[in-house]
Design a protein around this motif. Sequence first.
Motif, PDB file in Angstrom:
ATOM      1  N   LEU A 110       0.855  -1.183   0.000  1.00 55.37           N
ATOM      2  CA  LEU A 110       0.000   0.000   0.000  1.00 55.37           C
ATOM      3  C   LEU A 110       0.898   1.242   0.000  1.00 55.37           C
ATOM      4  CD1 LEU A 110      -2.829   1.291   0.224  1.00 55.37           C
ATOM      5  CD2 LEU A 110      -2.648   1.062   2.719  1.00 55.37           C
ATOM      6  N   ILE A 111       0.812   2.009  -1.081  1.00 51.09           N
ATOM      7  CA  ILE A 111       1.609   3.228  -1.233  1.00 51.09           C
ATOM      8  C   ILE A 111       0.658   4.414  -1.108  1.00 51.09           C
ATOM      9  CG2 ILE A 111       3.288   4.457  -2.659  1.00 51.09           C
ATOM     10  CD1 ILE A 111       4.092   1.537  -2.015  1.00 51.09           C
ATOM     11  N   ILE A 112       0.871   5.238  -0.099  1.00 49.07           N
ATOM     12  CA  ILE A 112      -0.036   6.347   0.180  1.00 49.07           C
ATOM     13  C   ILE A 112       0.659   7.673  -0.106  1.00 49.07           C
ATOM     14  CG2 ILE A 112      -1.429   7.520   1.942  1.00 49.07           C
ATOM     15  CD1 ILE A 112      -0.319   4.054   2.765  1.00 49.07           C
ATOM     16  N   GLY A 113       0.062   8.476  -0.951  1.00 50.20           N
ATOM     17  CA  GLY A 113       0.542   9.834  -1.184  1.00 50.20           C
ATOM     18  C   GLY A 113      -0.340  10.793  -0.414  1.00 50.20           C
ATOM     19  N   ASN A 151      -0.601  22.834  -4.709  1.00 48.61           N
ATOM     20  CA  ASN A 151       0.033  23.209  -3.431  1.00 48.61           C
ATOM     21  C   ASN A 151       1.281  22.381  -3.153  1.00 48.61           C
ATOM     22  OD1 ASN A 151      -2.817  23.939  -1.208  1.00 48.61           O
ATOM     23  ND2 ASN A 151      -2.123  24.948  -3.070  1.00 48.61           N
ATOM     24  N   ARG A 152       2.226  22.979  -2.445  1.00 53.49           N
ATOM     25  CA  ARG A 152       3.419  22.218  -2.016  1.00 53.49           C
ATOM     26  C   ARG A 152       3.022  21.042  -1.112  1.00 53.49           C
ATOM     27  NH1 ARG A 152       5.236  27.680  -1.763  1.00 53.49           N
ATOM     28  NH2 ARG A 152       6.930  28.048  -3.256  1.00 53.49           N
ATOM     29  N   HIS A 153       1.976  21.245  -0.316  1.00 55.99           N
ATOM     30  CA  HIS A 153       1.524  20.223   0.635  1.00 55.99           C
ATOM     31  C   HIS A 153       0.965  18.997  -0.077  1.00 55.99           C
ATOM     32  CE1 HIS A 153       1.346  19.461   4.805  1.00 55.99           C
ATOM     33  NE2 HIS A 153       0.102  19.788   5.060  1.00 55.99           N
ATOM     34  N   ASN A 154       0.698  19.118  -1.379  1.00 56.46           N
ATOM     35  CA  ASN A 154       0.129  18.009  -2.143  1.00 56.46           C
ATOM     36  C   ASN A 154       1.195  17.182  -2.848  1.00 56.46           C
ATOM     37  OD1 ASN A 154      -2.475  18.801  -1.425  1.00 56.46           O
ATOM     38  ND2 ASN A 154      -3.274  18.243  -3.427  1.00 56.46           N
ATOM     39  N   LEU A 155       2.391  17.252  -2.351  1.00 58.74           N
ATOM     40  CA  LEU A 155       3.507  16.548  -2.975  1.00 58.74           C
ATOM     41  C   LEU A 155       3.247  15.049  -3.106  1.00 58.74           C
ATOM     42  CD1 LEU A 155       6.519  15.289  -3.071  1.00 58.74           C
ATOM     43  CD2 LEU A 155       6.192  17.547  -4.044  1.00 58.74           C
ATOM     44  N   GLY A 156       2.644  14.451  -2.086  1.00 64.32           N
ATOM     45  CA  GLY A 156       2.353  13.017  -2.126  1.00 64.32           C
ATOM     46  C   GLY A 156       1.398  12.659  -3.257  1.00 64.32           C
ATOM     47  N   PHE A 157       0.373  13.483  -3.430  1.00 65.67           N
ATOM     48  CA  PHE A 157      -0.555  13.273  -4.546  1.00 65.67           C
ATOM     49  C   PHE A 157       0.191  13.380  -5.877  1.00 65.67           C
ATOM     50  CE2 PHE A 157      -5.082  14.434  -2.879  1.00 65.67           C
ATOM     51  CZ  PHE A 157      -4.953  13.542  -1.852  1.00 65.67           C
ATOM     52  N   MET A 158       1.081  14.374  -5.975  1.00 65.12           N
ATOM     53  CA  MET A 158       1.791  14.621  -7.232  1.00 65.12           C
ATOM     54  C   MET A 158       2.661  13.421  -7.618  1.00 65.12           C
ATOM     55  SD  MET A 158       2.932  18.618  -6.909  1.00 65.12           S
ATOM     56  CE  MET A 158       3.471  18.724  -8.616  1.00 65.12           C
ATOM     57  N   ASN A 190       4.807  -3.454   4.543  1.00 64.72           N
ATOM     58  CA  ASN A 190       4.568  -3.230   3.118  1.00 64.72           C
ATOM     59  C   ASN A 190       3.795  -1.943   2.851  1.00 64.72           C
ATOM     60  OD1 ASN A 190       5.870  -5.612   2.695  1.00 64.72           O
ATOM     61  ND2 ASN A 190       4.148  -6.696   1.787  1.00 64.72           N
ATOM     62  N   ILE A 191       3.879  -1.029   3.809  1.00 67.96           N
ATOM     63  CA  ILE A 191       3.212   0.267   3.653  1.00 67.96           C
ATOM     64  C   ILE A 191       4.279   1.353   3.512  1.00 67.96           C
ATOM     65  CG2 ILE A 191       1.895   2.002   4.923  1.00 67.96           C
ATOM     66  CD1 ILE A 191       0.239  -0.335   5.996  1.00 67.96           C
ATOM     67  N   LEU A 192       4.041   2.274   2.590  1.00 64.24           N
ATOM     68  CA  LEU A 192       4.949   3.405   2.388  1.00 64.24           C
ATOM     69  C   LEU A 192       4.128   4.674   2.260  1.00 64.24           C
ATOM     70  CD1 LEU A 192       7.808   4.546   1.818  1.00 64.24           C
ATOM     71  CD2 LEU A 192       7.396   4.053  -0.618  1.00 64.24           C
ATOM     72  N   ILE A 193       4.460   5.664   3.085  1.00 66.45           N
ATOM     73  CA  ILE A 193       3.798   6.970   3.052  1.00 66.45           C
ATOM     74  C   ILE A 193       4.708   7.961   2.333  1.00 66.45           C
ATOM     75  CG2 ILE A 193       2.734   8.796   4.425  1.00 66.45           C
ATOM     76  CD1 ILE A 193       1.436   6.121   4.997  1.00 66.45           C
ATOM     77  N   VAL A 194       4.158   8.696   1.383  1.00 66.59           N
ATOM     78  CA  VAL A 194       4.914   9.724   0.655  1.00 66.59           C
ATOM     79  C   VAL A 194       4.376  11.084   1.070  1.00 66.59           C
ATOM     80  CG1 VAL A 194       5.648  10.557  -1.606  1.00 66.59           C
ATOM     81  CG2 VAL A 194       5.132   8.116  -1.288  1.00 66.59           C
ATOM     82  N   SER A 195       5.250  11.945   1.602  1.00 70.54           N
ATOM     83  CA  SER A 195       4.795  13.246   2.080  1.00 70.54           C
ATOM     84  C   SER A 195       5.824  14.335   1.806  1.00 70.54           C
ATOM     85  CB  SER A 195       4.513  13.191   3.590  1.00 70.54           C
ATOM     86  OG  SER A 195       5.724  13.170   4.322  1.00 70.54           O
TER      87      SER A 195
END
Length: 198
Positions: free
Chosen positions: A11-14, A25-32, A92-97
């Motif tokens: 599970l990769i979370i942006g 927004n800069r705060h939306n880097l994970g979405f990007m 197996n989880i990775l958070i992108v922020s």
Amino acid sequence: MIHLHPIEKFLIIGLGNPGYLYKRNRHNLGFMVLDQISKKYLFSFSKKKLGFISQFIYNNKLLFFLKPSTYMNRSGLAVKYWMIKEKIILENILIVSDDIYLNFGNLRLRGKGGNGGHNGLKNIEKEIGTSCYARLRFGIKPNHFDRNNQRIDSYVLENWKNEEIDYLFTKLDIGIKIILSFVTNGLQKTMNMFNCHP
């Protein structure tokens, strides 16, 4: 009789905020980062419970990409829900922020750590009950940043400047390589490969 091994799930979370208002927004880097992966590998996101989600098979692994629709401060609700629903183990989880304390364009992969005041990470830690999860932090700190005088909340919710965009997208591609290496090679090997580079 042939015994088929169950496919390993990730599970990769942006992290970001949903809606057009926040898109740049800069705060939306994970979405990007997740949007860039979807463009590169030609998959799309569907609106599901608590987020926008997509499935993608890479190197015989089943990857779930998640963009929470809960807004940043409640990201943990979506993470917890999809972890449980798809029975994905914590390793197996990775958070992108984004990370306001890392220089712009620097990427750091860690297996655990503090939240650095990041409201999305704070809520994830609260909901899943641990800070021992992998996170890919993407630096957005400007050259001249005074943490005592400059308002962090207003800066992270500003849009990217035009002159930052080209450099940003080269770094997004490195972020994709880190994510796919995490899935294929594991956390430690990927940290050794990428954390030494600015």
